[in-house]
Design an enzyme around this catalytic site. Structure first.
Site, mmCIF file in Angstrom:
data_model
loop_
_atom_site.group_PDB
_atom_site.id
_atom_site.type_symbol
_atom_site.label_atom_id
_atom_site.label_comp_id
_atom_site.label_asym_id
_atom_site.label_seq_id
_atom_site.Cartn_x
_atom_site.Cartn_y
_atom_site.Cartn_z
ATOM 1 N N ASP A 93 -23.131 17.195 -25.579
ATOM 2 C CA ASP A 93 -21.660 17.344 -25.543
ATOM 3 C C ASP A 93 -21.038 16.530 -24.457
ATOM 4 O OD1 ASP A 93 -22.873 18.350 -23.387
ATOM 5 O OD2 ASP A 93 -21.535 19.790 -23.016
ATOM 6 N N GLU A 97 1.330 5.199 12.935
ATOM 7 C CA GLU A 97 -0.023 4.612 13.220
ATOM 8 C C GLU A 97 -0.247 3.122 13.463
ATOM 9 O OE1 GLU A 97 -4.179 5.143 13.898
ATOM 10 O OE2 GLU A 97 -2.603 6.678 13.622
ATOM 11 N N ASP A 98 0.690 2.342 12.772
ATOM 12 C CA ASP A 98 0.374 0.894 12.859
ATOM 13 C C ASP A 98 1.499 0.096 13.372
ATOM 14 O OD1 ASP A 98 -2.159 1.425 11.682
ATOM 15 O OD2 ASP A 98 -1.326 0.943 9.520
ATOM 16 N N HIS A 156 0.805 -1.313 -0.078
ATOM 17 C CA HIS A 156 0.063 0.053 0.018
ATOM 18 C C HIS A 156 0.788 1.121 -0.071
ATOM 19 C CE1 HIS A 156 -2.944 3.150 1.181
ATOM 20 N NE2 HIS A 156 -2.364 3.181 2.121
ATOM 21 N N ASP A 159 -3.060 8.484 -0.952
ATOM 22 C CA ASP A 159 -3.290 7.496 0.071
ATOM 23 C C ASP A 159 -4.957 7.183 -0.182
ATOM 24 O OD1 ASP A 159 -3.442 5.786 2.438
ATOM 25 O OD2 ASP A 159 -4.290 7.317 3.507
ATOM 26 N N HIS A 199 4.130 6.459 5.503
ATOM 27 C CA HIS A 199 2.784 7.197 6.364
ATOM 28 C C HIS A 199 2.264 6.557 7.297
ATOM 29 C CE1 HIS A 199 0.576 5.421 3.069
ATOM 30 N NE2 HIS A 199 -0.565 5.250 3.915
#
Length: 726
Positions: free
Chosen positions: A275, A92-93, A64, A155, A88
């Site tokens: 159009d 967090e993880d 990812h 992301d 990134h």
């Protein structure tokens, strides 16, 4: 030499690299080797940090961040942004902290990762307030470093591309917030390719059946018009070749979401939307743009009113191009966009186009797109400071995210860009908040005009101001810009607050005068204590609360005098537990009300709860409402009954008795015989033999009530009688 190509509306944006080696090859085309090595080092660091973690699809999690970095690489972003993209999710993880990242990759990368992590933690809930407060956090993160939002957009784009593995409710929620928040931000930052993909993927996720049907209908229809489109291609190609212009012609279908929106908003079927295709002509210079415009206008007749020159007057996000609509073969409208290669890059990637950083201080070089984005984010922060609450802020931002511009001139000839429908008041606030606040009239093209008149492109607007003038609340009915709306509201709130403070002080003075006291004679220490026990931030805030009706002046005066009369301990501090109670006589009128939940009567132990609407509400001490509020001393006030009270008070009784003919009449006679009045009566059947009667009666005191209860108990049919407790 003319180059020709044709792309369909399906996502034509380059796909990210699938491996770190492929990414490194891509980066080596525009970054020095040392920076490419830093990006590779960030990848291996992230790979190790995410070891053992998988995505829902079963792939290793590091795929990812690699894909996110690949998206940014297609926009040729700098090395720091790419490193932040790879890292990134690390904070967090995983167990890795911001200081550790800073030590490994430097402060700038660590700050970017931290900023993106904070945005990742934002979950846009269905609750409007939650969503609004989260958007405020996003505005602050963007203000610190605009690259934060670029990494976040990449992301989100990869998450949208891989939505298929998620359950439908989560898919729907993510798609909705993408369409409402992220697509408009991408549009505002000029990132056309990302916005298009957000919108089409969002439509596919939210309304898959509609998307399939529209795509199928377009495919069928374009088959019918294939010859016409081919003829238009040949005509444009021949025209440009004859004039000797070097150009690249790109034909495209309008993207799916754009067609869907037009069908929905204009209530038209697909057959009525003519159009569906557009042609982009990319040339080498601005001069050639205008020459090519003359060429295509000579080939087909232009549609009146459909020409727009965004080269002379760029859009707020930096977009530049010539737009025209022509009557093609068989009356088919053809949309033509003419621009240079630089303008094409800006149109597709916006603020991310040509993102170059100085090596000394890592600050972006001043280019128009970055300056415009900075200006927009700074405007967001200004609105945030002035907004009364987060909902007002998000309302203003959503107005600001969907502009349809008009361009007007100041008397000095400067160009001002405003949303369609903007008025002279919007113009005044766009120039400066002080000019907006002091605006009294305007001249449009040198004639006096109403302030509410909608401005048209090309007009010259002059604002007439007067010292001491103030915004009119009626302006809120016709202004359209977020800056004007927030400026007017901010000024009116400040004005009302000032008036409320003065009014509250006068009301407290009058209340004290009625008790034989003067506010000027009250020591400052007592006023400070009053501020503390009422949990007001300041004396001014307390006056404001009185002025707007959230506090009752009479009660506040009573609290103040009670503080003065409180006994002190050995250190001179007031003993809060022995505050002088307010005496209830029953003749206070609207200032004192008696609770209908516990029906307090003289003789009960009572307490007062301060209410903005009802003054003091008298409750029984054991009432559940007074117990619940016991932890909010600022709303509680001690009460006591006066020695002599001459009025009736309501009380509720529950009488359980056996069913007999005429028993209610007997009950009423006994109550009246005890000199009490019946205010309300209701009957509830327990079973075929027993009834429960609820009575609300008027009594003078607990002694009087005891007399009434005794007389009721003496009725043979009565099984049980008691005072009702809620």
């Amino acid at each position: 030499m003319l180059q020709y190509s044709f792309f369909s509306s399906s996502h034509g944006s380059p796909q990210p690299a699938q491996s770190i080696d492929a990414l490194a090859d891509q980066l080596s085309q525009y970054l020095p080797a040392s920076q490419v090595n830093n990006v590779k080092r960030a990848y291996f660091y992230a790979e190790q940090a995410h070891e053992g973690q998988n995505r829902r699809s079963g792939e290793p999690y590091v795929t990812h961040p690699l894909a996110v970095a690949g998206i940014l690489a297609t926009m040729r972003l700098d090395a720091q942004s790419l490193m932040a993209a790879l890292l990134h999710d690390v904070i967090e993880d995983t167990a890795i902290t911001k200081p550790q990242l800073e030590e490994q990759f430097g402060e700038a990368v660590a700050e970017l990762v931290d900023g993106v992590s904070k945005l990742t933690r934002i979950e846009f809930q269905s609750k409007a307030e939650q969503q609004a407060e989260n958007f405020q956090k996003m505005a602050l993160a963007m203000a610190k470093d605009i690259r934060v939002i670029l990494v976040k957009l990449a992301d989100r784009l990869h998450n949208m591309r891989t939505l298929g593995v998620l359950p439908p409710p989560k898919r729907h929620r993510i798609a909705k917030e993408t369409l409402e928040i992220y697509a408009p931000i991408a549009q505002r930052l000029g990132m056309h390719n990302i916005r298009i993909e957000f919108e089409d993927l969002g439509l596919q996720a939210m309304y898959p059946m509609r998307a399939r049907r529209i795509r199928k209908a377009i495919k069928t229809r374009f088959g019918d018009r294939k010859k016409t489109i081919e003829a238009i291609r040949e005509s444009l190609e021949s025209c440009l070749l004859e004039e000797g212009h070097r150009a690249q012609v790109i034909g495209r279908e309008k993207h799916l979401y754009s067609i869907y929106n037009k069908m929905r908003n204009k209530r038209k079927s697909l057959k009525e939307i003519l159009d569906l295709c557009a042609f982009r002509i990319i040339v080498d210079s601005v001069d050639t743009c205008y020459r090519v415009l003359g060429c295509v206008h000579g080939l087909y007749k232009p549609v009146p009113g459909q020409f727009k020159d965004y080269i002379a007057i760029p859009k707020a996000n930096g977009y530049q191009s010539l737009h025209t609509v022509l009557f093609g073969m068989e009356g088919l409208p053809i949309e033509i966009q003419i621009r240079t290669e630089e303008m094409e890059e800006m149109a597709n990637n916006g603020i991310a186009a040509h993102w170059l950083y100085k090596t000394s201080d890592n600050e972006p070089k001043g280019n128009s797109s970055h300056a415009r984005a900075r200006q927009w984010v700074q405007g967001l922060l200004e609105m945030q400071e002035r907004a009364g609450d987060s909902l007002e802020f998000i309302e203003n931002v959503k107005i600001d995210l969907f502009p349809d511009e008009v361009y007007v001139f100041t008397p000095r000839g400067d160009i001002m860009e405003l949303p369609a429908g903007a008025t002279a008041v919007d113009f005044a606030y766009a120039v400066h908040s002080d000019i907006g606040n002091a605006c009294v009239a305007c001249r449009i093209n040198r004639r006096l005009a109403p302030l509410s008149e909608a401005l048209q492109s090309g007009q010259t607007v002059e604002i007439i101001t007067t010292p001491g003038a103030q915004p009119n609340p009626a302006w809120l009915q016709f202004v359209v810009t977020a800056k004007a709306r927030s400026g007017i509201r901010h000024h009116l709130k400040h004005q009302r607050r000032t008036e409320a403070v003065g009014l509250g002080e006068r009301m407290l003075e009058r209340a004290l005068a009625g008790m034989g006291e003067q506010l000027e004679d009250i020591p400052q220490t007592l006023l400070d204590q009053l501020v503390e026990i009422t949990q007001s931030k300041s004396l001014e805030k307390l006056y404001e609360q009185i002025g707007i009706g959230n506090r009752v002046a009479y009660l506040t005066a009573h609290q103040l005098l009670g503080l003065r009369d409180e006994p002190r301990d050995s250190s001179g501090k007031p003993q809060q537990a022995t505050r002088q109670p307010m005496v209830i006589r029953g003749t206070e009128g609207f200032l004192v009300n008696f609770a209908r939940c516990c029906f307090p009567i003289p003789g009960d132990h009572i307490v007062g709860i301060v209410s903005a609407e009802k003054g003091v509400v008298v409750h029984n001490e054991k009432c559940h409402n007074s117990i619940e509020l016991s932890n909010k001393p600022e709303r509680m006030i001690p009460l006591s009954w006066a020695d002599e009270i001459d009025r009736d008070f309501s009380v509720e009784l529950r009488v359980e008795l056996t069913k007999q003919r005429g028993i209610i009449a007997v009950l009423a006679t006994r109550v009246n015989g005890a000199d009490a009045s019946i205010e309300k009566i209701s009957v509830e059947d327990e079973n075929p033999k027993i009834s429960v009667i609820h009575l609300v009666i008027g009594v003078r005191s607990r002694i009087h009530l005891a007399n009434v209860l005794r007389r009721i108990r003496n009725i043979p049919a009565v099984i049980k009688v008691e005072r009702e407790k809620h």
